[in-house]
Design an enzyme around this catalytic site. Sequence first.
Site, PDB file in Angstrom:
ATOM      1  N   HIS A   7      -3.234   9.252   1.489  1.00 30.33           N
ATOM      2  CA  HIS A   7      -3.263   8.033   0.669  1.00 30.33           C
ATOM      3  C   HIS A   7      -4.643   7.840   0.081  1.00 30.33           C
ATOM      4  O   HIS A   7      -5.629   8.387   0.559  1.00 30.33           O
ATOM      5  CB  HIS A   7      -2.822   6.805   1.483  1.00 30.33           C
ATOM      6  N   CYS A  55      -3.558   3.102  -5.393  1.00 31.05           N
ATOM      7  CA  CYS A  55      -2.833   3.979  -4.471  1.00 31.05           C
ATOM      8  C   CYS A  55      -1.418   4.296  -4.955  1.00 31.05           C
ATOM      9  O   CYS A  55      -0.911   5.395  -4.719  1.00 31.05           O
ATOM     10  CB  CYS A  55      -2.798   3.376  -3.070  1.00 31.05           C
ATOM     11  N   HIS A  92       0.877  -1.170   0.000  1.00 28.76           N
ATOM     12  CA  HIS A  92       0.000   0.000   0.000  1.00 28.76           C
ATOM     13  C   HIS A  92       0.914   1.219   0.000  1.00 28.76           C
ATOM     14  O   HIS A  92       1.985   1.194   0.602  1.00 28.76           O
ATOM     15  CB  HIS A  92      -0.903   0.003   1.235  1.00 28.76           C
TER      16      HIS A  92
END
Length: 180
Positions: free
Chosen positions: A37, A115, A25
């Site tokens: 994010h 992301c 991530h």
Amino acid sequence: MALARRRRTLRPGDLIEISRFGYEHWAIYVGHGYVVHLAPPSEIAGAGAASVLSALTNKAIVKKELLSDVAGRDNYRVNNKHDDKYRPLPCNKIVKRAEELVGQELPYSLTSDNCEHFVNHLRYGVSRSDQVHLQTVSPSQEPGHSLSCQRQLCSCSTYGFVLPFILCPPDISTPLSWVA
């Protein structure tokens, strides 16, 4: 690859790679312990499979949260891996652009708007994800497929498996609507 908690001092504009179970991530550090994010609604620290399954949605929220909350018990590191290929934007511009997007709901796609695409665009002005690999498949290689549509075969490494996707139309390299 196991990631360390922290390898160097964090600076605003740094890309933060958070090692989740089977995937990474990504967030961008904006200072004072906070990151921005792009996360599907179920993206929480340690969410694992639930987080990956939430990628099936087509929307995500831009969040500003403490890095310690986003990472939870997962390892993370600064990974400005494309600095040798692309010139980073000025730190103040990266942070300003990131914070202006906080709270917005944006398009989300595991293959074209994830992301990693999000943070790379903020830092470099280039939307890319190294977790996603594209390969053009000629229509002649696909029996019964119309010649009017050339497809992109896309694979995404998640949980150590390669997940294939076929996208049509193939033009996923166009600028994303949220990066204008």
